[in-house]
Design an enzyme around this catalytic site. Structure first.
Site, PDB file in Angstrom:
ATOM      1  CE  LYS A 181      42.712  33.045  43.261  1.00 20.05           C
ATOM      2  NZ  LYS A 181      43.109  32.054  42.247  1.00 20.05           N
TER       3      LYS A 181
HETATM    4  C1  PLP Z   1      47.808  30.954  47.206  1.00 23.41           C
HETATM    5  C2  PLP Z   1      48.020  31.592  45.871  1.00 23.41           C
HETATM    6  N1  PLP Z   1      48.993  32.498  45.719  1.00 23.41           N
HETATM    7  C3  PLP Z   1      49.217  33.109  44.535  1.00 23.41           C
HETATM    8  C4  PLP Z   1      48.443  32.834  43.428  1.00 23.41           C
HETATM    9  C5  PLP Z   1      48.759  33.484  42.114  1.00 23.41           C
HETATM   10  O1  PLP Z   1      47.777  34.373  41.683  1.00 23.41           O
HETATM   11  P1  PLP Z   1      47.678  34.739  40.111  1.00 23.41           P
HETATM   12  O2  PLP Z   1      47.131  33.553  39.415  1.00 23.41           O
HETATM   13  O3  PLP Z   1      46.745  35.918  40.086  1.00 23.41           O
HETATM   14  O4  PLP Z   1      49.051  35.098  39.645  1.00 23.41           O
HETATM   15  C6  PLP Z   1      47.408  31.899  43.534  1.00 23.41           C
HETATM   16  C7  PLP Z   1      46.558  31.594  42.373  1.00 23.41           C
HETATM   17  O5  PLP Z   1      45.500  31.059  42.471  1.00 23.41           O
HETATM   18  C8  PLP Z   1      47.185  31.251  44.783  1.00 23.41           C
HETATM   19  O6  PLP Z   1      46.243  30.314  44.931  1.00 23.41           O
END
Ligand code: PLP
Length: 364
Positions: A181
């Site tokens: 990110k």
């Molecule tokens: C829209 C969305 N929600 C949730 C997540 C989950 O985040 P994490 O990978 O930090 O668990 C992502 C991951 O890229 C995402 O794109």
């Protein structure tokens, strides 16, 4: 090779200095000083009063749902990463899909049915690729039907709407601080709560439900962020302005070069693209596959993000009919986007897409 994404790393000496202090203190996790410093800095950066750091962006959604005591059905979008719906399902909640708006790519409030509104307890929209949802309309629907709103704001680092960080909308909003990110803590996430009492409860939930007397009087889990993870975030703080401005400029460059050739997401008024991703929408799936293959041949990595539409997955069968999301998922392709990417590389990628499309479309 131009990868689809490249994590941003600070100067190693900066991280080493942080790690040195952590070793000296020998305090590695459980609401440590580095975590608290990062929490305070991020709360100030976003302009939100009740911000909680957690282990990742997926568990951030889970904790928000737990803190707000969401039950039963939850209205959401199938145009998202798997984590949005899988978190609901894993918690025994039922996703109810509404369709998206073909321009914004966000949930279209007009497609939420009366039955969905009447039988759900919350809405879980996604600010897709950092673009603001129709927050006013969603807030109005939520008020009329007594629903909570939890925004999956995973992509919104640096994104604002009407002058406020996107994390400040909804009863709660969650962000991912994953290595890929804009701003990251290797693995990590955060939740911004509207109300202090929900934040206080979530603080207990992320630590097995323990209260200030060390009594586990809530059913909690372990969602804590460690000091080593928080240290990465603190190091990156110094680079935030450079990272966000360069990524926004890269996105603008993509837009200038490709806007007339392919469809690009339409951003909400006052919401400037934050350069979280560089998605393009091709005319159809065959064209997408052609572009992807052509770029792969030039060692340019791309990603079908999001694909497929979650409402087409067997595990969510019957959760809603979403023709627009299904269609866009079949033809959206993300191009490389990361801080180290240069304008020259973007120009090369765009010229390659353009060359292929001219040839491909000319064959017909
Ligand atoms: C829209 C969305 N929600 C949730 C997540 C989950 O985040 P994490 O990978 O930090 O668990 C992502 C991951 O890229 C995402 O794109």
């Amino acid at each position: 090779m131009i990868p689809i994404v490249k994590p941003f790393l600070p100067e190693l000496s900066l991280y080493n200095a942080q790690v040195g202090q952590i070793f000296d203190r020998n305090y590695l996790t459980n609401n440590g000083p580095v975590l608290r410093e990062l929490e305070a800095k991020l709360a100030e950066y976003f302009g939100v009063p009740h911000l909680l750091l957690v282990a990742n962006g997926t568990i951030a959604i889970q904790i928000a749902l737990m803190a707000l005591e969401i039950k039963g059905k939850v209205i959401t979008t199938p145009f998202s990463f798997a984590a949005t719906s899988s978190t609901l399902a894993a918690m025994g909640l039922t996703p109810e899909f509404a369709d998206i708006d073909a321009q914004s790519l966000n949930i279209d409030p007009k497609t939420i049915s009366e039955a969905q509104l009447a039988h759900s307890s919350a809405i879980l929209p996604v600010h897709v690729y950092g673009n603001a949802c129709d927050v006013d309309e969603l807030a109005s629907l939520a008020k009329q039907h007594d629903l909570k709103i939890i925004y999956d704001a995973a992509h919104t680092f640096g994104a604002k709407y009407k002058g406020k960080a996107l994390l400040s909308y909804g009863d709660a909003a969650t962000i991912s601080l994953h290595a890929t990110k804009i701003f990251h803590t290797v693995e990590g996430g955060a939740i911004a709560f509207k109300h202090k009492q929900d934040y206080e409860k979530a603080k207990q939930l992320i630590n097995f439900g323990f209260d200030s007397n060390n009594m586990p009087n809530l059913v909690g889990i372990n969602a804590k962020m460690s000091e080593l993870h928080a240290a990465m975030g603190l190091c990156l703080f110094e680079y935030i302005d450079n990272i966000t401005s360069h990524r926004a400029e890269l996105f603008q460059r993509y837009q200038e070069k490709l806007d007339s050739l392919v469809y690009m997401q339409e951003y909400a008024e006052t919401c400037r693209p934050n350069g979280a991703y560089a998605p393009i929408i091709l005319a159809n799936e065959a064209e997408l596959e052609g572009v992807q293959e052509h770029l792969a041949g030039l060692a340019i990595q791309t990603r079908r993000y999001f694909y497929p539409s979650l409402s087409l997955m067997e595990c969510y069968k019957g959760a809603g009919d979403t023709p627009i999301a299904n269609d866009i998922c079949s033809r959206v392709l993300c191009l490389p986007m990361y801080y180290e990417l240069s304008f020259e590389q973007v120009d090369f990628i765009c010229a390659s897409v353009s060359k292929f499309l001219t040839y491909y479309r000319g064959r017909k």
